[in-house]
Design an enzyme around this catalytic site. Structure first.
Site, PDB file in Angstrom:
ATOM      1  N   ASN A  51      -6.257  35.926  22.087  1.00 24.33           N
ATOM      2  CA  ASN A  51      -7.574  36.051  21.482  1.00 24.33           C
ATOM      3  C   ASN A  51      -8.053  37.458  21.817  1.00 24.33           C
ATOM      4  OD1 ASN A  51     -10.337  35.920  21.014  1.00 24.33           O
ATOM      5  ND2 ASN A  51     -10.742  34.454  22.660  1.00 24.33           N
TER       6      ASN A  51
ATOM      7  N   LYS B 292     -10.876  38.724  21.177  1.00 26.68           N
ATOM      8  CA  LYS B 292     -12.324  38.773  21.396  1.00 26.68           C
ATOM      9  C   LYS B 292     -12.909  39.955  20.595  1.00 26.68           C
ATOM     10  CE  LYS B 292     -11.471  36.382  25.679  1.00 26.68           C
ATOM     11  NZ  LYS B 292     -11.872  36.054  27.032  1.00 26.68           N
TER      12      LYS B 292
ATOM     13  N   HIS C 201     -14.380  28.063  21.929  1.00 27.60           N
ATOM     14  CA  HIS C 201     -14.123  28.954  23.067  1.00 27.60           C
ATOM     15  C   HIS C 201     -15.326  28.952  24.013  1.00 27.60           C
ATOM     16  CE1 HIS C 201     -13.361  32.513  25.477  1.00 27.60           C
ATOM     17  NE2 HIS C 201     -12.087  32.332  25.153  1.00 27.60           N
TER      18      HIS C 201
ATOM     19  N   GLU D 241     -16.788  31.242  25.550  1.00 25.65           N
ATOM     20  CA  GLU D 241     -17.797  32.273  25.295  1.00 25.65           C
ATOM     21  C   GLU D 241     -18.721  31.878  24.141  1.00 25.65           C
ATOM     22  OE1 GLU D 241     -14.950  35.443  25.035  1.00 25.65           O
ATOM     23  OE2 GLU D 241     -14.599  35.268  27.188  1.00 25.65           O
TER      24      GLU D 241
ATOM     25  N   GLU E  62      -8.867  25.888  28.764  1.00 22.44           N
ATOM     26  CA  GLU E  62      -9.329  27.146  29.325  1.00 22.44           C
ATOM     27  C   GLU E  62     -10.496  26.861  30.264  1.00 22.44           C
ATOM     28  OE1 GLU E  62      -7.956  30.669  26.714  1.00 22.44           O
ATOM     29  OE2 GLU E  62     -10.021  30.208  26.226  1.00 22.44           O
TER      30      GLU E  62
ATOM     31  N   GLY F  93     -11.544  35.629  32.159  1.00 22.35           N
ATOM     32  CA  GLY F  93     -12.135  36.971  32.127  1.00 22.35           C
ATOM     33  C   GLY F  93     -12.099  37.737  33.441  1.00 22.35           C
TER      34      GLY F  93
ATOM     35  N   SER G 204      -7.104  34.011  32.562  1.00 23.07           N
ATOM     36  CA  SER G 204      -6.473  34.918  33.533  1.00 23.07           C
ATOM     37  C   SER G 204      -4.968  34.716  33.661  1.00 23.07           C
ATOM     38  CB  SER G 204      -7.162  34.813  34.896  1.00 23.07           C
ATOM     39  OG  SER G 204      -8.492  35.270  34.795  1.00 23.07           O
TER      40      SER G 204
HETATM   41  O1  LIG Z   1     -10.461  33.548  26.940  1.00 22.71           O
HETATM   42  C1  LIG Z   1      -9.253  33.689  26.982  1.00 22.71           C
HETATM   43  C2  LIG Z   1      -8.432  33.415  25.790  1.00 22.71           C
HETATM   44  O2  LIG Z   1      -9.174  32.804  24.806  1.00 22.71           O
HETATM   45  C3  LIG Z   1      -8.579  34.147  28.210  1.00 22.71           C
HETATM   46  O3  LIG Z   1      -9.077  35.395  28.582  1.00 22.71           O
HETATM   47  P1  LIG Z   1      -8.466  36.143  29.834  1.00 22.71           P
HETATM   48  O4  LIG Z   1      -6.953  35.980  29.767  1.00 22.71           O
HETATM   49  O5  LIG Z   1      -8.891  37.567  29.683  1.00 22.71           O
HETATM   50  O6  LIG Z   1      -9.017  35.481  31.079  1.00 22.71           O
END
Ligand SMILES: O=C(CO)COP(=O)(O)O
Length: 258
Positions: A10, A12, A97, A99, A170, A176, A213
């Site tokens: 992703n 983002k 997600h 976020e 997740e 993040g 992560s």
């Molecule tokens: O949110 C994520 C994938 O959708 C994972 O992000 P990170 O791998 O940067 O922690």
């Protein structure tokens, strides 16, 4: 039956047309030699979708949006309909997600409506679920939280085509920069719970991937010491060489230290 392995990323709110093209070129080279039991997917920002769909045609890369609405068209400024995503040739869409839930107030009910609408127009869905830090050390609460997220999101879905739905676990606390790096034992049990719940809700085999992560170092154990069918990678897959290294290392084709 061959076990399919899924690796996705992703992006983002990252990348430009130029850096997106560098990424798809490098990943396309890897995919030309990739074994048939692997699936790779990428979720770029909306404006990059047409370019990436065009540039990766015929490679097998699954290209999806990071979100969609549940309505086909209408007065919803700033939103994108699943129908439009389907018409421009997108393959799937990321829904739920952490976020989106946290920063944009998306509820389980909204995500359920989106999942139903996207699947009904024939898009694939990568459905994200995960608990936050406040309940992570309470197994019973986490279990019922994940069960609730799944049962609402998948409560009104149509019959699925093979590989149309992927569930991404997740945990919010693991996503993040600055997040707690996940320990395998912490996520292995939740992945088992999710496998069990998903199997009860859906007839079709639904792949489950782990995200949050994921790195070169923890990728192999997150993949091989849990029931995960794949890995969903954020910041460490923005560099295409690292994305490919994480995949190859997790599959045991390379060692972490070289
Ligand atoms: O949110 C994520 C994938 O959708 C994972 O992000 P990170 O791998 O940067 O922690």
């Amino acid at each position: 039956m061959t076990r399919i392995r899924w690796f996705g990323t992703n992006w983002k709110m990252n990348k430009s047309p130029q850096t997106a093209r560098e990424w798809t070129t490098a990943v396309g080279t890897y995919m030309a030699e990739m074994p048939a039991d692997q699936r790779l997917f990428v979720m770029p920002p909306y404006p990059l979708l047409p370019q990436i769909l065009q540039d990766t045609k015929g490679t097998g890369l699954i290209v999806g949006a990071q979100n969609c609405h549940w309505v086909t068209s209408g007065a919803f400024t700033g939103e994108v309909s699943p129908q439009l995503l389907k018409e421009i040739g997108a393959h799937n869409v990321l829904l739920g997600h952490a976020e989106r839930r946290k920063q944009f107030g998306e509820t389980d009910e909204m995500i359920g409506r989106k999942a139903s609408a996207a699947l009904r127009v024939g898009l694939g869905v990568v459905l994200c679920i995960g608990e936050d830090a406040s309940i992570k050390d309470d197994p019973a609460t986490t279990r019922s939280f994940l069960e609730k997220q799944l049962s609402i999101a998948l409560g009104d879905i149509p019959a699925l085509a093979p590989e149309q739905l992927v569930v991404a676990y997740e945990p919010v606390w693991a996503i993040g920069v600055g997040a707690d790096p996940p320990a395998v034992y912490e996520v292995a049990e939740q992945l088992r719970v999710i496998r069990h719940v998903v199997d009860q809700i859906v007839n079709e085999h639904v792949p489950i991937v782990y995200g949050g992560s994921v790195t070169l170092e923890n990728g192999p154990s997150l993949l091989t010491e849990t029931v995960a069918d794949g890995l969903f990678i954020g910041r460490h897959a923005l560099d295409p060489a690292m994305f490919i290294r994480i995949i190859q290392t997790a599959l045991g084709e390379r060692s972490v230290v070289e």
